[in-house]
Design a protein around this motif. Sequence first.
Motif, PDB file in Angstrom:
ATOM      1  N   THR A   5       0.846  -1.178   0.000  1.00  0.00           N
ATOM      2  CA  THR A   5       0.000   0.000   0.000  1.00  0.00           C
ATOM      3  C   THR A   5       0.888   1.236   0.000  1.00  0.00           C
ATOM      4  N   SER A   6       0.353   2.331  -0.483  1.00  0.00           N
ATOM      5  CA  SER A   6       1.091   3.587  -0.424  1.00  0.00           C
ATOM      6  C   SER A   6       0.846   4.319   0.888  1.00  0.00           C
ATOM      7  N   LEU A   7      -0.025   3.793   1.744  1.00  0.00           N
ATOM      8  CA  LEU A   7      -0.282   4.414   3.042  1.00  0.00           C
ATOM      9  C   LEU A   7       0.821   4.042   4.029  1.00  0.00           C
ATOM     10  N   PRO A   8       1.185   4.956   4.922  1.00  0.00           N
ATOM     11  CA  PRO A   8       2.296   4.671   5.831  1.00  0.00           C
ATOM     12  C   PRO A   8       1.954   3.641   6.894  1.00  0.00           C
ATOM     13  N   VAL A   9       2.976   2.917   7.320  1.00  0.00           N
ATOM     14  CA  VAL A   9       2.878   1.978   8.440  1.00  0.00           C
ATOM     15  C   VAL A   9       3.748   2.526   9.563  1.00  0.00           C
ATOM     16  N   ILE A  10       3.143   2.756  10.737  1.00  0.00           N
ATOM     17  CA  ILE A  10       3.844   3.376  11.863  1.00  0.00           C
ATOM     18  C   ILE A  10       3.969   2.358  12.994  1.00  0.00           C
ATOM     19  N   ASP A  11       5.184   2.105  13.408  1.00  0.00           N
ATOM     20  CA  ASP A  11       5.438   1.217  14.546  1.00  0.00           C
ATOM     21  C   ASP A  11       5.212   2.010  15.831  1.00  0.00           C
ATOM     22  N   ILE A  12       4.195   1.612  16.599  1.00  0.00           N
ATOM     23  CA  ILE A  12       3.878   2.355  17.828  1.00  0.00           C
ATOM     24  C   ILE A  12       4.226   1.555  19.079  1.00  0.00           C
ATOM     25  N   SER A  13       5.064   0.523  18.918  1.00  0.00           N
ATOM     26  CA  SER A  13       5.395  -0.314  20.071  1.00  0.00           C
ATOM     27  C   SER A  13       6.030   0.510  21.192  1.00  0.00           C
ATOM     28  N   GLY A  14       6.723   1.604  20.852  1.00  0.00           N
ATOM     29  CA  GLY A  14       7.334   2.458  21.870  1.00  0.00           C
ATOM     30  C   GLY A  14       6.336   3.137  22.781  1.00  0.00           C
ATOM     31  N   LEU A  15       5.081   3.247  22.347  1.00  0.00           N
ATOM     32  CA  LEU A  15       4.066   3.900  23.185  1.00  0.00           C
ATOM     33  C   LEU A  15       3.640   3.029  24.356  1.00  0.00           C
ATOM     34  N   SER A  16       4.025   1.762  24.348  1.00  0.00           N
ATOM     35  CA  SER A  16       3.660   0.855  25.439  1.00  0.00           C
ATOM     36  C   SER A  16       4.769   0.738  26.471  1.00  0.00           C
ATOM     37  N   GLY A  17       5.794   1.607  26.394  1.00  0.00           N
ATOM     38  CA  GLY A  17       6.933   1.543  27.309  1.00  0.00           C
ATOM     39  C   GLY A  17       6.543   1.883  28.732  1.00  0.00           C
ATOM     40  N   THR A  18       7.437   1.566  29.646  1.00  0.00           N
ATOM     41  CA  THR A  18       7.184   1.823  31.073  1.00  0.00           C
ATOM     42  C   THR A  18       8.271   2.705  31.687  1.00  0.00           C
ATOM     43  N   SER A  19       9.052   3.363  30.860  1.00  0.00           N
ATOM     44  CA  SER A  19      10.089   4.258  31.377  1.00  0.00           C
ATOM     45  C   SER A  19       9.450   5.459  32.069  1.00  0.00           C
ATOM     46  N   PHE A  47      -4.892   8.598   6.595  1.00  0.00           N
ATOM     47  CA  PHE A  47      -4.988   7.194   6.986  1.00  0.00           C
ATOM     48  C   PHE A  47      -3.582   6.658   7.211  1.00  0.00           C
ATOM     49  N   PHE A  48      -3.445   5.729   8.152  1.00  0.00           N
ATOM     50  CA  PHE A  48      -2.172   5.034   8.326  1.00  0.00           C
ATOM     51  C   PHE A  48      -2.423   3.704   9.025  1.00  0.00           C
ATOM     52  N   TYR A  49      -1.454   2.820   8.934  1.00  0.00           N
ATOM     53  CA  TYR A  49      -1.489   1.551   9.649  1.00  0.00           C
ATOM     54  C   TYR A  49      -0.643   1.682  10.910  1.00  0.00           C
ATOM     55  N   VAL A  50      -1.000   0.919  11.941  1.00  0.00           N
ATOM     56  CA  VAL A  50      -0.137   0.827  13.113  1.00  0.00           C
ATOM     57  C   VAL A  50       0.269  -0.627  13.321  1.00  0.00           C
ATOM     58  N   SER A  51       1.574  -0.821  13.493  1.00  0.00           N
ATOM     59  CA  SER A  51       2.107  -2.115  13.922  1.00  0.00           C
ATOM     60  C   SER A  51       2.589  -1.953  15.352  1.00  0.00           C
ATOM     61  N   GLY A  52       2.852  -3.061  16.016  1.00  0.00           N
ATOM     62  CA  GLY A  52       3.270  -2.979  17.413  1.00  0.00           C
ATOM     63  C   GLY A  52       2.216  -2.369  18.306  1.00  0.00           C
ATOM     64  N   HIS A  53       0.941  -2.610  17.965  1.00  0.00           N
ATOM     65  CA  HIS A  53      -0.161  -1.936  18.670  1.00  0.00           C
ATOM     66  C   HIS A  53      -0.481  -2.552  20.021  1.00  0.00           C
TER      67      HIS A  53
END
Length: 332
Positions: A5-19, A47-53
Amino acid sequence: MADTTSLPVIDISGLSGTSAGSASGVPPRDIGRVAEAIRAACTGPGFFYVSGHGVPEAVIAEAVRAARDFFHLPAEVKAGVKANARHRGWHAMGGALMEGAKHSDRKEFFSMGLELPEDDPAVLAGEALRGPNQWPDFAPALRPAMGAYYDAMFGLGGRLLRAVAVSLGLEEGFFAPCYRKPLQRTQAIFYPPQSVGAEEEIYGVAPHTDFGCITLLWQDSNGGLQVRERQGGSWIDAPPLPGTLVVNVGDLLGRWSNDRFASTPHRVVNRSGRERMSIATFHDPDFGVVIDPRELGTPAEEARYEPITAGRHILNRFDQAFGYRKTLAAAP
């Protein structure tokens, strides 16, 4: 359909951190990176996709299984929980007509929201769309499966909105107080196959923009979601990508941000030859939250919209789109 797809894929796994790097426990570099990617997506295609959700695959699978079993029941059985004035329950085929469309959507769906008892203060105060859900006793697996999915999406929506806030130049926690009793709705949606030679303007969902703040979408492997490209107006496929969810801006966030993040038209055409299922979660704030672009830093003289409550905005759109609302309005 290819998994590209031409839509971006954003890795958001960092938003689940506990720092302890910020109020949410997410290191500033992680939320900053995600916020920058979200800003680019929301000022671009919308529109975008999220991985690491972080939503467990088992939670998704159970919700899909329970919803599919429900949809395969006879219509006269599903009608036992037909949609009520709170928008909860089963919406039959033909009950949704998008603004400007010639034909009703070729879909049926089951809708649920925040579970509130009849004696909850918001219900007693007469807030529309509030109250208990309609759970079918003839499909007992639906309640625990959809309830777990709803809760998981609420957590994901909260994490995403922290990054959205940063992307708009706001404090990370700006949206959190607006979601104490959210109008979040989750809909399991069933699309029958459409014949390849079907009339061009018959859609699973006709071109439209979503009503609320942000939408979180799971879709099965059959494809069919398309997004209108902003520059040339062509339609871009948004195929299912393993391990991701689709996220898009709704009209409410567009209004709130003074169209810095504008909602994008999209549609569904199920030409796979198979039944299609998706689960959409509309992550929307409390009924009485005032949506005012001035609160997001827009100078008063540049504001394109007058203040409106989230609940009134969503009700206005419901009244335009859903047939059961017109039936209720006509009742004595």
